[in-house]
Write an enzyme that holds these catalytic residues in place. Structure first.
Site, PDB file in Angstrom:
ATOM      1  N   SER A  74      -9.618   1.671   3.037  1.00 47.24           N
ATOM      2  CA  SER A  74      -8.794   2.518   2.197  1.00 47.24           C
ATOM      3  C   SER A  74      -7.793   1.734   1.352  1.00 47.24           C
ATOM      4  CB  SER A  74      -8.026   3.522   3.077  1.00 47.24           C
ATOM      5  OG  SER A  74      -7.146   2.858   3.962  1.00 47.24           O
ATOM      6  N   SER A  89     -10.001  -0.983   6.914  1.00 47.45           N
ATOM      7  CA  SER A  89      -9.370  -0.755   5.615  1.00 47.45           C
ATOM      8  C   SER A  89      -8.710  -1.964   4.984  1.00 47.45           C
ATOM      9  CB  SER A  89      -8.356   0.395   5.716  1.00 47.45           C
ATOM     10  OG  SER A  89      -9.019   1.624   5.849  1.00 47.45           O
ATOM     11  N   LYS A 119       0.839  -1.199   0.000  1.00 51.35           N
ATOM     12  CA  LYS A 119       0.000   0.000   0.000  1.00 51.35           C
ATOM     13  C   LYS A 119       0.873   1.247   0.000  1.00 51.35           C
ATOM     14  CE  LYS A 119      -3.965   1.816   2.646  1.00 51.35           C
ATOM     15  NZ  LYS A 119      -4.871   1.519   3.784  1.00 51.35           N
TER      16      LYS A 119
END
Length: 450
Positions: A157, A181, A79
């Site tokens: 996210s 997330s 990420k």
């Protein structure tokens, strides 16, 4: 090789010479580069040259009998929230584009590299990780694997992390989880996402959202894959996962908050999974958990996320607030109105909440609840309507947030059947129960989709 290889099957193929790290990396790079695919929206940066060079190195090490682990040579995605040496950590934002490159890998990235995993690239995300939806106006929004012709949100996210797994652009993904997330995008893409007990995995080297709630966890195809990655991230030995039989498992379905306002497809899929577990011998009890009502009170002014993100962003937002996603900026700025006294009240309320909730759920092997209240909404609908975006964002985050506030651990499993709308089923427990959650999840992951 199966359509959706696992880390275990890939390790076996590498060991037997049926594939190579170079081949795995080149296949992932080809999927990322496919103009008909989601690669350009899934990745903010692709480590093409470094990934190929590392793959060749891992192949040489394996031939010499010196591979650092059975998983050496398997591509994983990272990420964009994490530091990777020599790269700029943008956190899905334009506000950090001119930052200096990271001087070192984040500890979790270093641990994956030490095990021989190959970093294929940095995945897209909600800007600064502040949404459960996954829309990013700066770098585009990767579509959920579901109904691509229409375009549904990927969940946030860790949006790109989930899509990278669903589309086989990587075989493991490093995400974060502050209010769901890892689990929300896993649910919206039909894969598995795990939120560890926070203290097990170091938070250094990642851009924080909420230091009280942030957890660093994996997304992958199966429970077993997530268990391997979790052990590496926590610097624990990778041990064979022993699935617990469903018969005799004692589950609590919280009737407070967690079952409110569910989409029909979520409610039906969840109830079908419960009925299947019950037929297989699980003991399922619907239990009121009045403590869950406290979470909305603690979050009424924005909670830990608003207060702690504002503390981190206040200077950056003053100088570059105009380049932030407006929907992210407004949520961060809620923290400006939270006083020190308000914050101390939240800290005390959470401590009480954890103690009371742990006592209530102690008799059960795990909580079972829908991962999200909603199925993945249509991207275009939310882009056009701020009010609808806010409503759907809260519905995506609500159930997962309960477990972050509890300082617990949780996993999201796909509960839908092939061709159905993706729906996640969440298993959760108090902090420190991570291994039990993995064993329980491994025992039911195939059963609940029958």
């Amino acid at each position: 090789m199966p359509d959706h290889p696992t880390l275990a099957s890939l390790a076996a193929d590498l060991d037997a010479g049926r594939t190579t790290a170079r081949k795995l990396v080149e296949e992932c790079l080809a999927r990322i580069a496919d103009p008909a695919g989601e690669g350009t929206r899934t990745f903010i940066h692709v480590d093409k040259d470094a990934a190929i060079a590392t793959a060749d190195a891992m192949d040489h090490l394996r031939k010499a009998g010196a591979a650092p682990s059975p998983y050496a040579g398997i591509p994983v995605s990272i990420k964009d929230l994490y530091d990777i040496k020599g790269q700029v950590t943008r956190a899905g934002s334009r506000a950090l584009e001119d930052s200096a490159p990271a001087e070192a890998d984040a500890p979790v990235v270093a641990r994956l590299r030490r095990a021989g995993f190959i970093v294929i690239g940095r995945t897209n995300m909600t800007e600064f990780a502040y949404s459960g939806i996954g829309i990013n106006p700066h770098y585009g929004t990767p579509k959920s694997v579901f109904n691509r012709g229409v375009g549904h949100v990927p969940g946030g996210s860790s949006s790109g992390a989930a899509v990278s797994i669903a589309d086989r652009m990587a075989y493991g993904a490093l995400g974060t989880d502050t209010g769901g997330s890892c689990r929300i995008p896993a649910a919206f893409n039909g894969i598995v996402g795990f939120k560890p007990t926070q203290r097990r995995v170091p938070l250094d080297g990642g851009v924080p959202l909420s230091s009280s709630l942030d957890s660093f966890g994996p997304l992958a195809r199966t429970v077993g894959c997530c268990a391997v990655l979790d052990a590496v991230l926590a610097d624990e030995a990778v041990k064979p996962l022993q699935p617990r039989p469903v018969r005799g498992m004692r589950f609590a379905v919280p009737t407070t908050v967690a079952l409110d306002d569910l989409d029909d497809v979520v409610a039906k899929t969840f109830e079908r999974a419960l009925a299947t577990l019950s037929r297989e011998g699980a003991l399922i009890e619907r239990v009121a958990v009045p403590e869950f009502d406290d979470v909305a009170v603690m979050n009424s002014k924005g909670g830990f996320a608003a207060a702690e993100s504002y503390a981190w962003h206040r200077y950056l937002i003053a100088s570059k607030g105009d380049v932030y996603d407006p929907r992210v900026r407004v949520r961060i700025l809620r923290g400006e109105a939270i006083s020190a006294a308000d914050y101390i009240d939240i800290v005390g309320a959470r401590r009480s909440f954890i103690a009371r909730t742990e006592q209530r759920i102690a008799p059960y092997d795990a909580l079972v609840l829908p991962t999200t209240a909603n199925a993945p909404p249509v991207i275009a609908d939310l882009v056009a309507d701020d009010k609808l975006f806010a409503t759907q964002n809260l519905r995506s985050l609500r159930n997962c947030t309960l477990i972050n506030m509890l300082d617990g651990c949780a996993i999201s499993l796909p509960a839908h059947r092939d061709g159905e709308v993706p729906v996640g089923l969440m298993l959760a427990a108090a902090g420190g129960s991570d291994r039990r959650i993995f064993e329980l999840a491994a025992g039911m992951e195939d059963i609940i989709r029958v």
